[in-house]
Design a protein around this motif. Structure first.
Motif, PDB file in Angstrom:
ATOM      1  N   LEU A   3       0.830  -1.204   0.000  1.00  0.00           N
ATOM      2  CA  LEU A   3       0.000   0.000   0.000  1.00  0.00           C
ATOM      3  C   LEU A   3       0.864   1.253   0.000  1.00  0.00           C
ATOM      4  CD1 LEU A   3      -0.036   1.435   3.060  1.00  0.00           C
ATOM      5  CD2 LEU A   3      -1.393  -0.551   3.575  1.00  0.00           C
ATOM      6  N   THR A   4       0.270   2.354  -0.442  1.00  0.00           N
ATOM      7  CA  THR A   4       0.915   3.663  -0.375  1.00  0.00           C
ATOM      8  C   THR A   4       0.242   4.445   0.737  1.00  0.00           C
ATOM      9  OG1 THR A   4       1.340   3.629  -2.751  1.00  0.00           O
ATOM     10  CG2 THR A   4       1.437   5.774  -1.650  1.00  0.00           C
ATOM     11  N   LEU A   5       1.015   4.826   1.750  1.00  0.00           N
ATOM     12  CA  LEU A   5       0.498   5.560   2.897  1.00  0.00           C
ATOM     13  C   LEU A   5       0.490   7.053   2.591  1.00  0.00           C
ATOM     14  CD1 LEU A   5      -0.442   5.481   5.855  1.00  0.00           C
ATOM     15  CD2 LEU A   5       1.977   5.537   6.517  1.00  0.00           C
ATOM     16  N   LEU A   6      -0.638   7.709   2.863  1.00  0.00           N
ATOM     17  CA  LEU A   6      -0.817   9.138   2.574  1.00  0.00           C
ATOM     18  C   LEU A   6      -1.254   9.838   3.861  1.00  0.00           C
ATOM     19  CD1 LEU A   6      -2.862   8.391  -0.645  1.00  0.00           C
ATOM     20  CD2 LEU A   6      -0.484   9.184  -0.605  1.00  0.00           C
ATOM     21  N   ARG A   7      -0.283  10.392   4.584  1.00  0.00           N
ATOM     22  CA  ARG A   7      -0.560  11.011   5.883  1.00  0.00           C
ATOM     23  C   ARG A   7      -1.211  12.386   5.720  1.00  0.00           C
ATOM     24  NH1 ARG A   7      -0.775   7.207   9.550  1.00  0.00           N
ATOM     25  NH2 ARG A   7       1.158   6.050   9.795  1.00  0.00           N
ATOM     26  N   ALA A   8      -2.214  12.650   6.542  1.00  0.00           N
ATOM     27  CA  ALA A   8      -2.926  13.934   6.513  1.00  0.00           C
ATOM     28  C   ALA A   8      -1.987  15.105   6.784  1.00  0.00           C
ATOM     29  CB  ALA A   8      -4.063  13.916   7.536  1.00  0.00           C
ATOM     30  N   ALA A   9      -1.029  14.913   7.663  1.00  0.00           N
ATOM     31  CA  ALA A   9      -0.113  15.999   8.029  1.00  0.00           C
ATOM     32  C   ALA A   9       0.760  16.455   6.863  1.00  0.00           C
ATOM     33  CB  ALA A   9       0.765  15.559   9.195  1.00  0.00           C
ATOM     34  N   ASP A  10       0.874  15.638   5.827  1.00  0.00           N
ATOM     35  CA  ASP A  10       1.731  15.969   4.682  1.00  0.00           C
ATOM     36  C   ASP A  10       1.004  16.715   3.566  1.00  0.00           C
ATOM     37  OD1 ASP A  10       3.764  14.639   6.006  1.00  0.00           O
ATOM     38  OD2 ASP A  10       3.398  12.739   4.956  1.00  0.00           O
ATOM     39  N   ARG A  11      -0.287  17.009   3.749  1.00  0.00           N
ATOM     40  CA  ARG A  11      -1.081  17.649   2.686  1.00  0.00           C
ATOM     41  C   ARG A  11      -1.193  19.145   2.905  1.00  0.00           C
ATOM     42  NH1 ARG A  11      -5.496  13.808   4.211  1.00  0.00           N
ATOM     43  NH2 ARG A  11      -4.543  11.850   3.620  1.00  0.00           N
ATOM     44  N   PRO A  12      -0.718  19.938   1.945  1.00  0.00           N
ATOM     45  CA  PRO A  12      -0.893  21.393   2.078  1.00  0.00           C
ATOM     46  C   PRO A  12      -2.325  21.800   1.752  1.00  0.00           C
ATOM     47  CG  PRO A  12       0.208  20.868   0.014  1.00  0.00           C
ATOM     48  CD  PRO A  12       0.049  19.574   0.765  1.00  0.00           C
ATOM     49  N   ALA A  13      -2.788  22.857   2.389  1.00  0.00           N
ATOM     50  CA  ALA A  13      -4.118  23.408   2.120  1.00  0.00           C
ATOM     51  C   ALA A  13      -4.022  24.410   0.978  1.00  0.00           C
ATOM     52  CB  ALA A  13      -4.666  24.093   3.364  1.00  0.00           C
ATOM     53  N   THR A  14      -5.000  24.359   0.074  1.00  0.00           N
ATOM     54  CA  THR A  14      -5.085  25.293  -1.041  1.00  0.00           C
ATOM     55  C   THR A  14      -6.383  26.076  -0.896  1.00  0.00           C
ATOM     56  OG1 THR A  14      -3.907  23.733  -2.459  1.00  0.00           O
ATOM     57  CG2 THR A  14      -5.129  25.491  -3.558  1.00  0.00           C
ATOM     58  N   ALA A  15      -6.280  27.397  -0.872  1.00  0.00           N
ATOM     59  CA  ALA A  15      -7.472  28.243  -0.731  1.00  0.00           C
ATOM     60  C   ALA A  15      -8.277  28.240  -2.026  1.00  0.00           C
ATOM     61  CB  ALA A  15      -7.068  29.667  -0.381  1.00  0.00           C
ATOM     62  N   TRP A  16      -9.593  28.247  -1.889  1.00  0.00           N
ATOM     63  CA  TRP A  16     -10.476  28.352  -3.040  1.00  0.00           C
ATOM     64  C   TRP A  16     -10.424  29.761  -3.595  1.00  0.00           C
ATOM     65  CZ3 TRP A  16     -15.578  26.002  -0.733  1.00  0.00           C
ATOM     66  CH2 TRP A  16     -15.369  24.659  -0.442  1.00  0.00           C
ATOM     67  N   LEU A  17     -10.631  29.887  -4.880  1.00  0.00           N
ATOM     68  CA  LEU A  17     -10.637  31.210  -5.510  1.00  0.00           C
ATOM     69  C   LEU A  17     -11.755  32.093  -4.979  1.00  0.00           C
ATOM     70  CD1 LEU A  17      -9.841  30.294  -9.222  1.00  0.00           C
ATOM     71  CD2 LEU A  17      -8.295  31.241  -7.494  1.00  0.00           C
ATOM     72  N   ASN A  18     -12.907  31.485  -4.603  1.00  0.00           N
ATOM     73  CA  ASN A  18     -14.031  32.291  -4.108  1.00  0.00           C
ATOM     74  C   ASN A  18     -13.930  32.605  -2.614  1.00  0.00           C
ATOM     75  OD1 ASN A  18     -14.845  29.991  -2.716  1.00  0.00           O
ATOM     76  ND2 ASN A  18     -16.707  29.672  -3.926  1.00  0.00           N
ATOM     77  N   GLY A  19     -12.879  32.129  -1.947  1.00  0.00           N
ATOM     78  CA  GLY A  19     -12.674  32.439  -0.534  1.00  0.00           C
ATOM     79  C   GLY A  19     -13.565  31.664   0.419  1.00  0.00           C
ATOM     80  N   GLY A  20     -14.339  30.697  -0.082  1.00  0.00           N
ATOM     81  CA  GLY A  20     -15.288  29.974   0.755  1.00  0.00           C
ATOM     82  C   GLY A  20     -14.718  28.797   1.512  1.00  0.00           C
ATOM     83  N   GLY A  21     -13.441  28.477   1.304  1.00  0.00           N
ATOM     84  CA  GLY A  21     -12.862  27.347   2.010  1.00  0.00           C
ATOM     85  C   GLY A  21     -11.490  26.987   1.490  1.00  0.00           C
ATOM     86  N   THR A  22     -11.013  25.827   1.917  1.00  0.00           N
ATOM     87  CA  THR A  22      -9.724  25.305   1.476  1.00  0.00           C
ATOM     88  C   THR A  22      -9.876  23.833   1.125  1.00  0.00           C
ATOM     89  OG1 THR A  22      -9.066  24.741   3.736  1.00  0.00           O
ATOM     90  CG2 THR A  22      -8.348  26.890   2.902  1.00  0.00           C
ATOM     91  N   THR A  23      -8.959  23.333   0.315  1.00  0.00           N
ATOM     92  CA  THR A  23      -8.953  21.933  -0.091  1.00  0.00           C
ATOM     93  C   THR A  23      -7.582  21.343   0.173  1.00  0.00           C
ATOM     94  OG1 THR A  23     -10.590  22.290  -1.819  1.00  0.00           O
ATOM     95  CG2 THR A  23      -9.201  20.365  -2.064  1.00  0.00           C
ATOM     96  N   ARG A  24      -7.593  20.074   0.591  1.00  0.00           N
ATOM     97  CA  ARG A  24      -6.364  19.291   0.729  1.00  0.00           C
ATOM     98  C   ARG A  24      -6.521  18.041  -0.131  1.00  0.00           C
ATOM     99  NH1 ARG A  24      -7.089  21.766   5.547  1.00  0.00           N
ATOM    100  NH2 ARG A  24      -5.247  22.639   6.537  1.00  0.00           N
TER     101      ARG A  24
END
Length: 184
Positions: A3-24
């Motif tokens: 398996l490939t392990l994908l830790r939450a702590a390693d994901r940068p947040a990207t702001a939405w263009l409309n300012g309504g939230g962020t995505t990881r």
């Protein structure tokens, strides 16, 4: 294959263009694809306020509220309650708006490009084996509590990508998304 392990702590947040939230972004295929050319993509979004969703032509979405009291989605003029821990599928190219009557939420989002991929999203709440078909990958995302796949522990929002033609024991103490991704 392992398996490939994908830790939450390693994901940068990207702001939405409309300012309504962020995505990881959790994972996508192909690995180096952007929003215009992915076959599939999975992410967690912090939705801070209501408003329009971005349109994604020829994309199908499955959204699951994992934190918060849910959201109201209006998809092509019809209102739906996206309740916590209930996957809700809708076309990504539909005119979609959300309202947050009970405040911010965190949403797990799976997007697949029509003709290139398809996904099913199931929620596991008990111990069970996970069988990965020969023509698919399986993405596990720990949504609440913890999960253990084989000898690997997943904490909240950690993920594991399982290779085709494999079987893995999954122990769940909470809720874990089991996403089967068929790529054509």
């Amino acid at each position: 294959m392992t398996l490939t392990l994908l830790r939450a702590a390693d994901r940068p947040a990207t702001a939405w263009l409309n300012g309504g939230g962020t995505t990881r972004e959790i994972a996508g295929h192909p690995a180096d694809a952007g929003l215009a050319d992915f076959a599939w993509r999975a992410s967690l979004a912090d939705v801070a306020r209501g408003g329009p969703f971005s349109r994604f032509p020829d994309v199908d979405r499955v959204l699951t509220v994992v934190d918060g009291e849910g959201m109201l989605l209006t998809v092509d003029g019809t209102e739906h309650h996206a309740a916590p821990h209930r996957p809700f599928a809708f076309p990504g190219d539909a005119d979609t708006r959300c309202r947050l009557p009970h405040g911010p939420v965190v949403a797990f989002n799976v997007m697949t490009r029509r003709g290139r991929a398809r996904a099913t999203v199931d929620l596991a709440r008990t111990t069970r084996p996970v069988d990965v078909p020969a023509d698919a990958d399986v993405l596990l995302v720990c949504l609440t509590g913890t999960a253990t796949v084989g000898d690997t522990r997943l904490d909240r929002y950690d993920a594991a990508l399982l290779p085709p033609t494999s079987r893995h024991p999954l122990a769940v103490d909470g809720t874990t998304a089991v996403v089967t991704l068929h790529t054509r």
